[in-house]
Motif scaffolding. Structure first.
Motif, PDB file in Angstrom:
ATOM      1  N   LEU A  19      49.818  48.316  31.694  1.00  0.00           N
ATOM      2  CA  LEU A  19      49.666  48.755  33.089  1.00  0.00           C
ATOM      3  C   LEU A  19      48.367  48.238  33.700  1.00  0.00           C
ATOM      4  O   LEU A  19      48.271  48.068  34.919  1.00  0.00           O
ATOM      5  N   PHE A  20      47.374  47.970  32.868  1.00  0.00           N
ATOM      6  CA  PHE A  20      46.128  47.372  33.344  1.00  0.00           C
ATOM      7  C   PHE A  20      46.233  45.851  33.473  1.00  0.00           C
ATOM      8  O   PHE A  20      45.405  45.229  34.149  1.00  0.00           O
ATOM      9  N   PHE A  21      47.226  45.265  32.823  1.00  0.00           N
ATOM     10  CA  PHE A  21      47.331  43.802  32.761  1.00  0.00           C
ATOM     11  C   PHE A  21      47.303  43.127  34.136  1.00  0.00           C
ATOM     12  O   PHE A  21      46.632  42.098  34.306  1.00  0.00           O
ATOM     13  N   PRO A  22      48.016  43.631  35.170  1.00  0.00           N
ATOM     14  CA  PRO A  22      47.945  42.991  36.486  1.00  0.00           C
ATOM     15  C   PRO A  22      46.530  42.881  37.036  1.00  0.00           C
ATOM     16  O   PRO A  22      46.176  41.880  37.680  1.00  0.00           O
ATOM     17  N   LEU A  23      45.717  43.912  36.784  1.00  0.00           N
ATOM     18  CA  LEU A  23      44.336  43.870  37.261  1.00  0.00           C
ATOM     19  C   LEU A  23      43.513  42.853  36.475  1.00  0.00           C
ATOM     20  O   LEU A  23      42.642  42.190  37.038  1.00  0.00           O
ATOM     21  N   TYR A  24      43.790  42.706  35.191  1.00  0.00           N
ATOM     22  CA  TYR A  24      43.112  41.686  34.397  1.00  0.00           C
ATOM     23  C   TYR A  24      43.492  40.291  34.901  1.00  0.00           C
ATOM     24  O   TYR A  24      42.667  39.380  34.930  1.00  0.00           O
ATOM     25  N   TRP A  25      44.749  40.137  35.278  1.00  0.00           N
ATOM     26  CA  TRP A  25      45.218  38.839  35.794  1.00  0.00           C
ATOM     27  C   TRP A  25      44.533  38.503  37.119  1.00  0.00           C
ATOM     28  O   TRP A  25      44.084  37.379  37.325  1.00  0.00           O
ATOM     29  N   VAL A  26      44.450  39.484  38.006  1.00  0.00           N
ATOM     30  CA  VAL A  26      43.775  39.258  39.290  1.00  0.00           C
ATOM     31  C   VAL A  26      42.295  38.986  39.064  1.00  0.00           C
ATOM     32  O   VAL A  26      41.703  38.138  39.751  1.00  0.00           O
ATOM     33  N   PHE A  27      41.685  39.671  38.110  1.00  0.00           N
ATOM     34  CA  PHE A  27      40.288  39.410  37.751  1.00  0.00           C
ATOM     35  C   PHE A  27      40.123  37.936  37.389  1.00  0.00           C
ATOM     36  O   PHE A  27      39.183  37.270  37.864  1.00  0.00           O
ATOM     37  N   PHE A  28      41.022  37.435  36.547  1.00  0.00           N
ATOM     38  CA  PHE A  28      40.948  36.012  36.190  1.00  0.00           C
ATOM     39  C   PHE A  28      41.118  35.126  37.418  1.00  0.00           C
ATOM     40  O   PHE A  28      40.346  34.186  37.631  1.00  0.00           O
ATOM     41  N   ALA A  35      36.070  45.530  38.723  1.00  0.00           N
ATOM     42  CA  ALA A  35      35.541  46.805  38.235  1.00  0.00           C
ATOM     43  C   ALA A  35      36.318  47.292  37.009  1.00  0.00           C
ATOM     44  O   ALA A  35      35.726  47.731  36.013  1.00  0.00           O
ATOM     45  N   VAL A  36      37.651  47.211  37.070  1.00  0.00           N
ATOM     46  CA  VAL A  36      38.474  47.661  35.945  1.00  0.00           C
ATOM     47  C   VAL A  36      38.232  46.793  34.715  1.00  0.00           C
ATOM     48  O   VAL A  36      38.136  47.297  33.586  1.00  0.00           O
ATOM     49  N   SER A  37      38.114  45.496  34.921  1.00  0.00           N
ATOM     50  CA  SER A  37      37.888  44.573  33.803  1.00  0.00           C
ATOM     51  C   SER A  37      36.527  44.810  33.156  1.00  0.00           C
ATOM     52  O   SER A  37      36.409  44.847  31.923  1.00  0.00           O
TER      53      SER A  37
END
Length: 547
Positions: free
Chosen positions: A132-141, A525-527
């Motif tokens: 569920l956090f993966f989309p935010l990690y992708w956007v971080f990248f 922030a999440v990353s």
């Protein structure tokens, strides 16, 4: 080979079968994702392309194994979408071919930032929560990739939806990074639903409802925005000149005046059709027009603008000399004679009637390797080592986001690849642009996916900012895109042409234009929280143990 075989862990037939199955699933996902991008009109594939990939990485536990299978997924994705970068035409420069080939193997590696963060998250949370956090990690990248010297954010996931006009209307609120989040969360909830069906033979309605909600809410919003759109009263007639000059031959010599005559001939056709603003493509003339050696050609342009009573915006190389070498700006290069330093820019010049003042815009976002060698400021020898045949791999970086002020309207004009940077474009919008212009030369890449992808990315810039976008491309695709992302008119690729049409001037400034970094900063922030929490986890354990 015997050396590596010595350390290979033996696998049972069942393990080999499972490995091959996972490789097939990862490859399938990468192919589906690649096919969702323009020019292939299948954007909906992006909504389930990650499902095979998620099913594989959830079965893996080590960082190496997760990233290994992720690389397979990402390699096929990049192969389908970026195969064109090496040009692969008969005139192509060998350095460009080598760079394009290397990009196909290097670019998937950058995406492993997202999958590595997913792995780190599994050390803190369950795999389900980590996903569920993966989309935010992708956007971080995606966001940090756009900030580095090696930046090439061409494949921002939201770009896959450029053909899906109703769905992308929500980009005026969330931007292209918000579209990325929507695509990934739809994939995740569909994946959860399918996993539940597989394990319990029942459909989890909550997950399915969440996926449908994330799809239909943007669709409803998009239907409302397109239905409510009225053509603005203020419109400006623009002429887009497409000379279709072979870019490989253009820089090898020939008469500047012959090329100028060609541009004047096409511009005259636009003036006869009532165009008030004429736009020429990127580096319309292969010379430093304002450098002092082309006063005759410069005077001809002023004379043309005065006689026709039009404004001219044109891509053009620009150079500045500094005879006080000690006070030359950082990045200035020395003349061979050593008598002076100079800076050179891939620029846009704006000419107004009855004015000798030439407005300048200097390109801020340069193509890595193609226009600027990464890290050359710190490692100057790289500039001599890495250089391609047409000699344009050493531009300086512009720093100002100034717009072309035509007195009766303002145009946010950018050069080529700058149009793929969403938050950068908002700076021009916030500096008063009434509409946006892209001057480009995509002919380097032949009749491939690249020029069509580049054109469709401008659709997203139009929707995000509710500003019309016009593109003047040397060999195509020149076009006019309205504020809701519809292409009103366009030229054919590799044709000598001029396109004249009305450009709607929309006064609205969108939420995204005002706050373009909301979603990227949440992702950052999440990353960072994930990384920090993992680093502090041993301390928390120690404190808990002592207490």
């Amino acid at each position: 080979m015997k050396f590596f075989r010595k350390y290979r862990i033996p696998q049972t037939p069942e393990q080999r079968k499972e490995r091959n199955k996972q490789l097939l699933l990862a490859s399938l996902g990468g192919v589906l994702l690649g096919l969702s991008f323009p020019p292939i009109p299948l954007p909906f594939l992006a909504f389930f392309a990650f499902i095979p990939f998620f099913s594989v990485i959830e079965q893996r536990n080590s960082l190496v194994s997760i990233n290994r299978i992720s690389y397979v997924f990402l390699f096929f994705f990049c192969l389908i979408t970026l195969y064109w970068v090496g040009s692969w035409t008969k005139e192509a420069d060998p350095f460009l071919m080598i760079s394009g080939g290397l990009l196909l193997f290097a670019n998937p590696g950058f995406y492993l930032i997202a999958t590595s963060l997913y792995f780190l998250s599994t050390k803190i949370f369950s795999k389900k929560i980590s996903l569920l956090f993966f989309p935010l990690y992708w956007v971080f990248f995606e966001y940090i990739y756009s900030l580095t010297d090696l930046k090439f954010p061409w494949l921002t996931l939201g770009n896959s939806q450029a053909y899906f006009n109703q769905f992308i209307q929500v980009a005026d609120v969330v931007g292209v990074y918000g579209l990325t989040l929507l695509i990934l969360y739809i994939n995740i909830f569909l994946y959860f639903s399918l996993q539940e069906l597989k394990n319990t033979k029942k459909i989890n309605q909550r997950y399915l409802f969440a996926a449908l909600l994330l799809f239909f809410l943007p669709m409803i919003y998009g239907g409302y925005k397109t239905a409510a759109y009225d053509i603005p009263q203020k419109q400006i007639k623009v002429g887009l000149v497409q000379p279709n000059i072979n870019p490989w031959e253009k820089w090898s010599g020939g008469s500047i005046n012959d090329q100028l005559n060609n541009l004047f001939e096409l511009s005259n056709k636009a003036v006869q059709k009532g165009a008030r603003v004429i736009i020429w493509p990127e580096t319309a003339l292969p010379c430093y027009l304002l450098g002092g050696n082309y006063t005759y050609e410069l005077e001809r342009i002023h004379q043309f603008v005065n006689e026709k009573k039009i404004s001219l915006i044109t891509g053009m190389p620009d150079i500045n000399f500094f005879f006080d070498i000690k006070n030359a700006p950082k990045g200035a290069k020395l003349l061979r004679s050593g008598e002076a330093a100079y800076t050179s820019y891939n620029s846009i010049l704006t000419f107004l009637p009855n004015s000798q003042t030439v407005q300048k815009y200097q390109k801020n976002q340069l193509v890595p390797f193609g226009e600027k060698v990464p890290f050359v400021e710190d490692l100057p020898f790289l500039g001599d080592f890495i250089k391609w045949g047409v000699g344009i791999s050493s531009w300086n970086v512009g720093t100002a986001q100034n717009v072309s002020d035509l007195n009766y309207t303002k145009v946010g004009a950018v050069v080529c690849i700058e149009s793929i940077y969403p938050e950068y474009i908002t700076k021009l919008v916030n500096n008063g642009s009434d509409f946006l212009a892209v001057v480009t030369n995509d002919s380097w890449y032949g009749y491939s996916s690249g020029p069509f992808q580049h054109k469709e990315i401008s659709v997203l810039r139009a929707v995000e900012n509710r500003k019309a976008v016009v593109r003047a491309a040397n060999g195509g695709i020149s076009c006019i895109i309205d504020p809701i992302g519809r292409t009103l008119a366009e030229t054919q690729f590799f044709t000598r042409d001029v396109l004249v049409g009305y450009v709607p001037v929309y006064a609205e400034k969108t939420f995204y234009s005002k706050f373009p970094l909301v979603i990227p900063l949440i992702a950052v922030a999440v990353s960072l929280f994930t990384i920090l929490f993992l680093l502090l986890k041993p301390i928390f354990k120690l404190i808990k143990k002592k207490s």
